[in-house]
Design a protein around this motif. Structure first.
Motif, PDB file in Angstrom:
ATOM      1  N   GLN A   1      11.741  12.029  11.721  1.00 35.22           N
ATOM      2  CA  GLN A   1      13.087  12.413  11.744  1.00 35.22           C
ATOM      3  C   GLN A   1      13.470  13.215  13.126  1.00 35.22           C
ATOM      4  N   SER A   2      12.540  14.010  13.379  1.00 41.05           N
ATOM      5  CA  SER A   2      13.087  14.987  14.762  1.00 41.05           C
ATOM      6  C   SER A   2      13.335  13.979  15.712  1.00 41.05           C
ATOM      7  N   VAL A   3      13.230  12.565  15.846  1.00 39.32           N
ATOM      8  CA  VAL A   3      13.584  11.718  16.967  1.00 39.32           C
ATOM      9  C   VAL A   3      14.486  10.556  16.580  1.00 39.32           C
ATOM     10  N   ARG A   4      14.413  10.407  15.461  1.00 39.78           N
ATOM     11  CA  ARG A   4      15.349   9.061  15.014  1.00 39.78           C
ATOM     12  C   ARG A   4      15.330   9.229  13.322  1.00 39.78           C
ATOM     13  N   SER A   5      16.509   8.310  13.031  1.00 39.55           N
ATOM     14  CA  SER A   5      16.805   8.069  11.583  1.00 39.55           C
ATOM     15  C   SER A   5      17.375   6.645  11.687  1.00 39.55           C
ATOM     16  N   PRO A   6      17.162   6.094  10.424  1.00 37.79           N
ATOM     17  CA  PRO A   6      16.479   6.352   9.125  1.00 37.79           C
ATOM     18  C   PRO A   6      14.894   6.127   9.286  1.00 37.79           C
ATOM     19  N   VAL A   7      14.299   6.651   8.624  1.00 37.73           N
ATOM     20  CA  VAL A   7      12.592   6.492   8.252  1.00 37.73           C
ATOM     21  C   VAL A   7      12.448   5.508   7.270  1.00 37.73           C
ATOM     22  N   HIS A   8      11.613   4.482   7.498  1.00 38.98           N
ATOM     23  CA  HIS A   8      11.017   3.648   6.515  1.00 38.98           C
ATOM     24  C   HIS A   8       9.681   3.541   6.068  1.00 38.98           C
ATOM     25  N   VAL A   9       9.330   3.885   4.691  1.00 43.28           N
ATOM     26  CA  VAL A   9       8.002   4.113   4.166  1.00 43.28           C
ATOM     27  C   VAL A   9       7.683   3.066   3.249  1.00 43.28           C
ATOM     28  N   VAL A  10       6.517   2.337   3.373  1.00 44.62           N
ATOM     29  CA  VAL A  10       6.113   1.564   2.279  1.00 44.62           C
ATOM     30  C   VAL A  10       5.154   2.029   1.519  1.00 44.62           C
ATOM     31  N   LEU A  11       5.542   2.075   0.155  1.00 45.16           N
ATOM     32  CA  LEU A  11       4.644   2.746  -0.772  1.00 45.16           C
ATOM     33  C   LEU A  11       3.344   1.837  -1.528  1.00 45.16           C
ATOM     34  N   THR A  12       2.390   2.325  -2.076  1.00 46.60           N
ATOM     35  CA  THR A  12       1.272   1.683  -2.543  1.00 46.60           C
ATOM     36  C   THR A  12       1.106   2.082  -3.922  1.00 46.60           C
ATOM     37  N   GLY A  13       0.446   1.492  -4.869  1.00 42.77           N
ATOM     38  CA  GLY A  13       0.053   1.909  -6.177  1.00 42.77           C
ATOM     39  C   GLY A  13      -1.327   2.504  -6.229  1.00 42.77           C
ATOM     40  N   GLY A  14      -2.108   2.222  -7.187  1.00 39.80           N
ATOM     41  CA  GLY A  14      -3.336   2.662  -7.556  1.00 39.80           C
ATOM     42  C   GLY A  14      -3.611   3.999  -7.925  1.00 39.80           C
ATOM     43  N   THR A  15      -4.789   4.299  -8.117  1.00 37.54           N
ATOM     44  CA  THR A  15      -5.164   5.764  -8.556  1.00 37.54           C
ATOM     45  C   THR A  15      -4.825   6.686  -7.440  1.00 37.54           C
ATOM     46  N   VAL A  16      -5.333   6.474  -6.351  1.00 34.97           N
ATOM     47  CA  VAL A  16      -5.415   7.433  -5.142  1.00 34.97           C
ATOM     48  C   VAL A  16      -3.683   7.251  -4.564  1.00 34.97           C
ATOM     49  N   GLY A  17      -3.386   6.211  -4.649  1.00 33.31           N
ATOM     50  CA  GLY A  17      -1.788   6.146  -3.997  1.00 33.31           C
ATOM     51  C   GLY A  17      -0.958   6.978  -4.926  1.00 33.31           C
ATOM     52  N   ILE A  18      -0.937   6.828  -6.307  1.00 31.66           N
ATOM     53  CA  ILE A  18       0.107   7.524  -7.081  1.00 31.66           C
ATOM     54  C   ILE A  18      -0.509   8.995  -7.013  1.00 31.66           C
ATOM     55  N   ALA A  19      -1.716   9.224  -7.090  1.00 31.05           N
ATOM     56  CA  ALA A  19      -2.045  10.779  -6.978  1.00 31.05           C
ATOM     57  C   ALA A  19      -1.585  11.443  -5.412  1.00 31.05           C
ATOM     58  N   SER A  20      -1.550  10.691  -4.757  1.00 38.43           N
ATOM     59  CA  SER A  20      -0.854  11.038  -3.334  1.00 38.43           C
ATOM     60  C   SER A  20       0.650  11.138  -3.684  1.00 38.43           C
ATOM     61  N   LEU A  21       1.408  10.349  -4.160  1.00 40.97           N
ATOM     62  CA  LEU A  21       2.822  10.679  -4.337  1.00 40.97           C
ATOM     63  C   LEU A  21       2.731  12.067  -5.286  1.00 40.97           C
ATOM     64  N   ALA A  22       2.014  12.107  -6.248  1.00 40.01           N
ATOM     65  CA  ALA A  22       2.221  13.317  -7.146  1.00 40.01           C
ATOM     66  C   ALA A  22       1.817  14.663  -6.322  1.00 40.01           C
ATOM     67  N   ALA A  23       0.935  14.534  -5.327  1.00 40.49           N
ATOM     68  CA  ALA A  23       0.800  15.776  -4.574  1.00 40.49           C
ATOM     69  C   ALA A  23       1.862  15.896  -3.431  1.00 40.49           C
TER      70      ALA A  23
END
Length: 267
Positions: free
Chosen positions: A46-68
């Motif tokens: 975001q300091s150099v361009r916008s928008p930012v595009h992020v692809v999310l994943t599921g799974g135990t660690v993926g969802i735990a990462s989102l909670a974090a």
């Protein structure tokens, strides 16, 4: 972020950039570190361009990462109005089903971002399920059209310029819903309907390798001793037909974010 790094080195695969392997002591630290890394990456972009595009994943660690992410003090620093969120794959289940990656992600993070941090609901792009389409193929076609709407002009692959594409990896080496020896590995275009998945449910929608490999950065997040063999095989460059994760590479960088068990560390 706590962890040990190996690399950089070349990543196997077409159009691949640098590969980096980062090992964390356990899955809890892995999730916390992945969250901090993701927020920092979004802020850097975001300091150099916008928008930012992020692809999310599921799974135990993926969802735990989102909670974090949700618990991080960095959340208010992000301009969430300029972030678009996508998925690498989805179970072909009705909207709101607790087994959908989207449902779990909303509960862990996204609903809070929409209500309290200015993420536009329209910037959340879930893959369609049987609530709105009849078949995984129809869902894949609808999603491909949405991806193309946000693709840069003249893009070789009609998808957004993904800044980070997160993937989990199964014990069989699958990523997204691309399974060893499965027909979906050779799917053309940017999305595919999946039938006969060896992991239930049998019907899914997935990004293809073409879409995955278009990302600037691909991050593969894996935890657990049951994944160590396939992690090693992927890093050694085994064929994608045997270890699909070996084909998940980013244009600029491929990050393998592991806990010690997935890295094969001896206790």
């Amino acid at each position: 972020m706590s962890g040990s790094e190996t690399g950089p080195g070349p990543a196997a695969g077409p159009g691949s950039g640098v590969r980096l392997v980062v090992v964390h002591p356990d899955k809890e630290v892995l999730a916390q570190a992945a969250a901090a890394r993701l927020l920092t990456r979004i802020l850097d972009v975001q300091s150099v361009r916008s928008p930012v595009h992020v692809v999310l994943t599921g799974g135990t660690v993926g969802i735990a990462s989102l909670a974090a992410v949700a618990a991080s003090p960095l959340v208010p620093a992000v301009d969430w109005s300029g972030v678009h969120l996508w998925w690498g794959d989805e179970r072909f289940l009705p909207d709101g089903d607790p087994d959908r990656n989207e449902t779990q992600a909303r509960q862990a993070l996204l609903d809070d971002l929409v209500v309290n941090h200015g993420l536009p609901a329209a910037n959340v792009h879930p893959m369609p399920g049987p609530t709105s389409v009849a078949t995984p193929e129809e869902g894949a076609a609808v999603y491909a059209a949405q991806l193309a709407e946000h693709a840069p002009a003249g893009a070789a692959t009609p998808v957004p310029a993904f800044d980070v594409l997160l993937l989990g990896m199964g014990p069989d080496g699958h990523v997204a819903s691309l399974f060893p020896g499965h027909d979906g590995l050779a799917a053309q275009g940017t999305t595919a309907g999946v039938h006969g998945s060896p992991k239930p449910p049998p019907e899914r929608v997935s990004l293809t390798f073409d879409a995955i490999r278009s990302a600037r950065e691909v991050w593969i997040v894996a935890a657990g001793a049951e994944k160590a063999g396939q992690v090693a095989a992927a890093l050694a460059g085994e064929p994608v037909t045997k270890v699909p994760a070996a084909g998940a590479v980013g244009q600029a960088r491929t990050l393998w974010l592991l806990d010690a068990e997935a890295a094969g560390a001896k206790k």
